[in-house]
Scaffold this active site. Structure first.
Site, PDB file in Angstrom:
ATOM      1  N   MET A   1       0.804  -1.227   0.000  1.00 28.87           N
ATOM      2  CA  MET A   1       0.000   0.000   0.000  1.00 28.87           C
ATOM      3  C   MET A   1       0.840   1.282   0.000  1.00 28.87           C
ATOM      4  SD  MET A   1      -2.858  -1.378  -0.339  1.00 28.87           S
ATOM      5  CE  MET A   1      -4.031  -0.049  -0.147  1.00 28.87           C
TER       6      MET A   1
ATOM      7  N   LEU B   1       6.143   3.687  -4.617  1.00 30.02           N
ATOM      8  CA  LEU B   1       7.605   3.720  -4.717  1.00 30.02           C
ATOM      9  C   LEU B   1       8.036   4.856  -5.639  1.00 30.02           C
ATOM     10  CD1 LEU B   1       8.227  -0.111  -5.076  1.00 30.02           C
ATOM     11  CD2 LEU B   1       8.538   1.286  -3.012  1.00 30.02           C
TER      12      LEU B   1
ATOM     13  N   HIS C   1      -4.112  -4.948  -9.010  1.00 28.40           N
ATOM     14  CA  HIS C   1      -5.034  -3.878  -8.613  1.00 28.40           C
ATOM     15  C   HIS C   1      -6.478  -4.382  -8.736  1.00 28.40           C
ATOM     16  CE1 HIS C   1      -6.370   0.197  -7.895  1.00 28.40           C
ATOM     17  NE2 HIS C   1      -7.234   0.049  -8.888  1.00 28.40           N
TER      18      HIS C   1
HETATM   19  C1  GRF Z   1      -5.799  -6.839  -2.977  1.00 29.72           C
HETATM   20  O1  GRF Z   1      -7.160  -6.819  -3.315  1.00 29.72           O
HETATM   21  C2  GRF Z   1      -5.011  -5.964  -3.883  1.00 29.72           C
HETATM   22  O2  GRF Z   1      -5.512  -5.880  -5.167  1.00 29.72           O
HETATM   23  C3  GRF Z   1      -5.136  -4.629  -3.195  1.00 29.72           C
HETATM   24  O3  GRF Z   1      -5.062  -4.912  -1.837  1.00 29.72           O
HETATM   25  C4  GRF Z   1      -5.537  -6.226  -1.611  1.00 29.72           C
HETATM   26  C5  GRF Z   1      -4.490  -6.951  -0.825  1.00 29.72           C
HETATM   27  O4  GRF Z   1      -4.904  -8.192  -0.384  1.00 29.72           O
HETATM   28  N1  GRF Z   1      -4.117  -3.712  -3.652  1.00 29.72           N
HETATM   29  P1  GRF Z   1      -3.876  -9.252   0.210  1.00 29.72           P
HETATM   30  O5  GRF Z   1      -2.985  -8.538   1.211  1.00 29.72           O
HETATM   31  O6  GRF Z   1      -3.102  -9.856  -0.911  1.00 29.72           O
HETATM   32  O7  GRF Z   1      -4.764 -10.245   0.911  1.00 29.72           O
END
Ligand code: GRF
Length: 211
Positions: A93, A96, A112
């Site tokens: 999250m 970079l 995404h």
């Molecule tokens: C996923 O849905 C991804 O697309 C988004 O955040 C979520 C992360 O889920 N960026 P996880 O940590 O892989 O369970």
């Protein structure tokens, strides 16, 4: 065929269900190897998943750095130190800086939860519901200097149901993520993906010569 699996570092921030899909993928150890799992936060479930699988973990706490640049440098140092030739952002999250693209050109993959270029950013699932779209989905793309913007590698649609809430829609989106991300990382590991401006070409393995 690639002789040895391509080493990638997987960057995480939370639950790590996409990391788990990569850990469980039959291509791991053949097409790609996870040489480290790097988190910007301590004590997240993703780190437990990595440790359970015997994969090296590194925590690079966002709060320890005074700029995106110094944070990115630390992330890259950790990844390069573990031998990574590519990065997989699996629920990572943080954004970079350009430094990461310089260390790993056309070699940073992000997943995404929407059909980019619709709904970039951290609230893609919520925004799909706010806009009452009939179809959203999953995008796996190479990372460039803009957020959720780089060349698209693969997409798959997910229908939105009238009674969906964020949790129910995200659950169906994640089921697709868990299938699509390992498929893309496997193709990347086999050297099948080439970038031509914004277009990603998937080489056809059947066209390769047979030894
Ligand atoms: C996923 O849905 C991804 O697309 C988004 O955040 C979520 C992360 O889920 N960026 P996880 O940590 O892989 O369970």
């Amino acid at each position: 065929m690639t002789e040895s699996p391509l080493p990638v570092a997987v960057l995480v921030s939370g639950s790590g269900s996409n990391l788990q899909a990569l850990l469980d993928d039959p291509g791991r150890g053949l097409d790609f190897a996870i040489c480290s799992v790097i988190s910007d936060r301590p004590n997240v479930t993703a780190l437990d998943r990595a440790q359970d699988a015997g994969v090296e973990t590194v925590v690079v706490p966002w709060s320890d750095f005074d700029s995106r640049e110094t944070f990115t440098t630390a992330i890259c140092d950790a990844a390069l130190g573990s031998g990574a030739l590519g990065l997989v952002l699996a629920g990572f999250m943080r954004i970079l800086s350009q430094t990461a693209m310089e260390h790993f050109p056309d070699a940073i993959i992000n997943v995404h939860p929407a059909l980019l270029p619709a709904f970039p950013g951290a609230h893609a699932v919520e925004n799909a519901l706010v806009h009452r779209v009939a179809i959203t989905g999953v995008t796996v793309h190479f990372v460039d200097e803009q957020v959720d913007h780089g060349p698209i590698i693969a997409q798959e649609a997910v229908g939105v149901r009238p009674d969906d809430d964020v949790a129910s829609l995200h659950e169906r989106i994640q089921a697709v993520e868990h299938r699509l991300l390992p498929k893309v990382v496997g193709a990347f590991g086999r050297g099948l993906l080439t970038v031509h401006d914004r277009y990603v070409r998937w080489e056809d393995e059947s066209e390769e010569g047979v030894d």
